[in-house]
Design a protein around this motif. Structure first.
Motif, PDB file in Angstrom:
ATOM      1  N   TYR B  33      54.097  33.049  51.238  1.00 28.92           N
ATOM      2  CA  TYR B  33      52.726  33.125  50.745  1.00 28.92           C
ATOM      3  C   TYR B  33      52.761  33.347  49.241  1.00 28.92           C
ATOM      4  CZ  TYR B  33      51.800  33.878  55.666  1.00 28.92           C
ATOM      5  OH  TYR B  33      51.747  33.742  57.024  1.00 28.92           O
ATOM      6  N   PHE B  35      50.264  34.301  45.805  1.00 27.22           N
ATOM      7  CA  PHE B  35      49.021  34.965  45.442  1.00 27.22           C
ATOM      8  C   PHE B  35      48.854  34.966  43.927  1.00 27.22           C
ATOM      9  CE2 PHE B  35      48.536  36.980  49.607  1.00 27.22           C
ATOM     10  CZ  PHE B  35      49.843  37.067  50.052  1.00 27.22           C
ATOM     11  N   TYR B  37      46.814  37.585  41.505  1.00 23.49           N
ATOM     12  CA  TYR B  37      46.043  38.813  41.380  1.00 23.49           C
ATOM     13  C   TYR B  37      45.521  38.913  39.950  1.00 23.49           C
ATOM     14  CZ  TYR B  37      47.492  40.998  45.824  1.00 23.49           C
ATOM     15  OH  TYR B  37      47.684  41.321  47.152  1.00 23.49           O
ATOM     16  N   LEU B  47      42.697  40.583  44.440  1.00 26.86           N
ATOM     17  CA  LEU B  47      43.223  39.285  44.828  1.00 26.86           C
ATOM     18  C   LEU B  47      42.247  38.195  44.404  1.00 26.86           C
ATOM     19  CD1 LEU B  47      45.428  37.727  46.380  1.00 26.86           C
ATOM     20  CD2 LEU B  47      43.983  37.944  48.410  1.00 26.86           C
ATOM     21  N   ARG B  50      44.830  32.922  47.404  1.00 22.80           N
ATOM     22  CA  ARG B  50      46.015  33.010  48.252  1.00 22.80           C
ATOM     23  C   ARG B  50      46.340  31.620  48.801  1.00 22.80           C
ATOM     24  NH1 ARG B  50      47.017  36.828  53.306  1.00 22.80           N
ATOM     25  NH2 ARG B  50      47.847  35.336  54.807  1.00 22.80           N
ATOM     26  N   PHE B  91      48.552  38.166  37.595  1.00 23.06           N
ATOM     27  CA  PHE B  91      49.892  38.258  38.161  1.00 23.06           C
ATOM     28  C   PHE B  91      50.044  37.258  39.294  1.00 23.06           C
ATOM     29  CE2 PHE B  91      51.470  41.980  36.027  1.00 23.06           C
ATOM     30  CZ  PHE B  91      50.337  42.718  35.709  1.00 23.06           C
ATOM     31  N   LEU B 101      56.175  42.068  48.375  1.00 23.07           N
ATOM     32  CA  LEU B 101      55.701  41.128  47.372  1.00 23.07           C
ATOM     33  C   LEU B 101      56.598  41.183  46.146  1.00 23.07           C
ATOM     34  CD1 LEU B 101      51.833  41.720  47.406  1.00 23.07           C
ATOM     35  CD2 LEU B 101      53.073  39.766  48.335  1.00 23.07           C
ATOM     36  N   PHE B 103      56.476  40.205  42.231  1.00 22.37           N
ATOM     37  CA  PHE B 103      55.494  39.894  41.202  1.00 22.37           C
ATOM     38  C   PHE B 103      56.157  39.317  39.969  1.00 22.37           C
ATOM     39  CE2 PHE B 103      51.491  41.787  42.610  1.00 22.37           C
ATOM     40  CZ  PHE B 103      51.906  42.597  43.653  1.00 22.37           C
ATOM     41  N   GLY B 104      55.408  38.471  39.252  1.00 26.91           N
ATOM     42  CA  GLY B 104      55.808  38.057  37.918  1.00 26.91           C
ATOM     43  C   GLY B 104      55.410  39.129  36.909  1.00 26.91           C
TER      44      GLY B 104
END
Lengths: 116, 113
Positions: B33, B35, B37, B47, B50, B91, B101, B103-104
């Motif tokens: 998945y 996302f 954010y 969010l 998605r 993000f 999760l 994250f970048g």
């Protein structure tokens, strides 16, 4: 912004102090998370609780101590912190930890922590 | 291991214009998945959109849409008709078969009047 709340929003503490961060979720979720957000770095997962049981400790120093008395509340107890621990600490919750097909994570506003 | 890369630390756009934020990722999982954010200044992360990897159709949410290129492992966010309230850190995040999760580092988007 009432789904996940965090208090205090800002905290300044000395290296010898003891303080606690509080998180509360009103979404009926069973999983809660602590993340550390530092400038110019990705979010770092610290702890995970599922149905009040700790399921993840991501090699976090012992000066951070989590507590989850029930599925709605999560605490992060802090003692003898270092200046490099200054960051935004985010709490999040999700339905549970089965997987993302069961729902995403919802975040609180964070506590801005400064260690002097 | 999963990785997420956001190569644009900062971007700016004029109000009412369109902007695209880039995200590339890497994962060994087949089902995952993605996302986006949004974290406004001093406000909580919410969010935006998605995308399930098994769905070929790009997700859309009002003015927000994604360009999901699975083979290229690219997941960009397009914001149309930018508004001042879109100013925020964005993000990109990747989730696999469990709850974790990745994250970048985020892209700071500023919408100018």
């Amino acid at each position: 912004e009432t789904g996940v709340t965090q208090t205090p929003r800002h905290l300044v503490m000395g290296m010898t102090n003891k303080k606690s961060l509080k998180c509360e979720q009103h979404l009926g979720h069973n999983a809660m998370y602590w993340y550390k957000q530092s400038a110019k770095k990705p979010l770092e997962l610290m702890f995970v609780y599922n149905f009040k049981e700790q399921t993840e400790n991501n090699s976090v120093p012992s000066r951070f101590s989590p507590e989850c008395p029930n599925s709605s509340h999560l605490f992060l107890h802090l003692h003898t912190l270092q200046p490099e621990d200054s960051a935004l600490y985010l709490c999040a919750s999700s339905q549970d930890i089965r997987g993302l097909e069961f729902g995403e994570q919802y975040f609180g506003p964070g506590t801005r922590l400064t260690v002097t | 291991a999963q990785t997420v890369t956001q190569s644009q630390p900062e971007m700016s756009v004029q109000e009412a214009e369109t902007v695209t934020l880039s995200c590339t990722y890497d994962t060994s999982e087949n089902n995952y998945y993605l996302f986006w954010y949004k974290q406004p200044p001093s406000r909580q992360m919410i969010l935006v959109i998605r995308q399930e990897a098994y769905k070929q159709q790009n997700a859309t949410e009002n003015r927000f849409s994604v360009n999901f290129q699975k083979a290229a492992k690219s997941f960009s966010l397009k914001i149309s008709d930018s508004q001042l309230g879109d100013t925020a850190m964005y993000f990109c995040a990747l989730g696999g078969s469990n709850y974790k999760l990745t994250f970048g580092k985020g892209t700071l988007l500023t919408v100018n009047p």
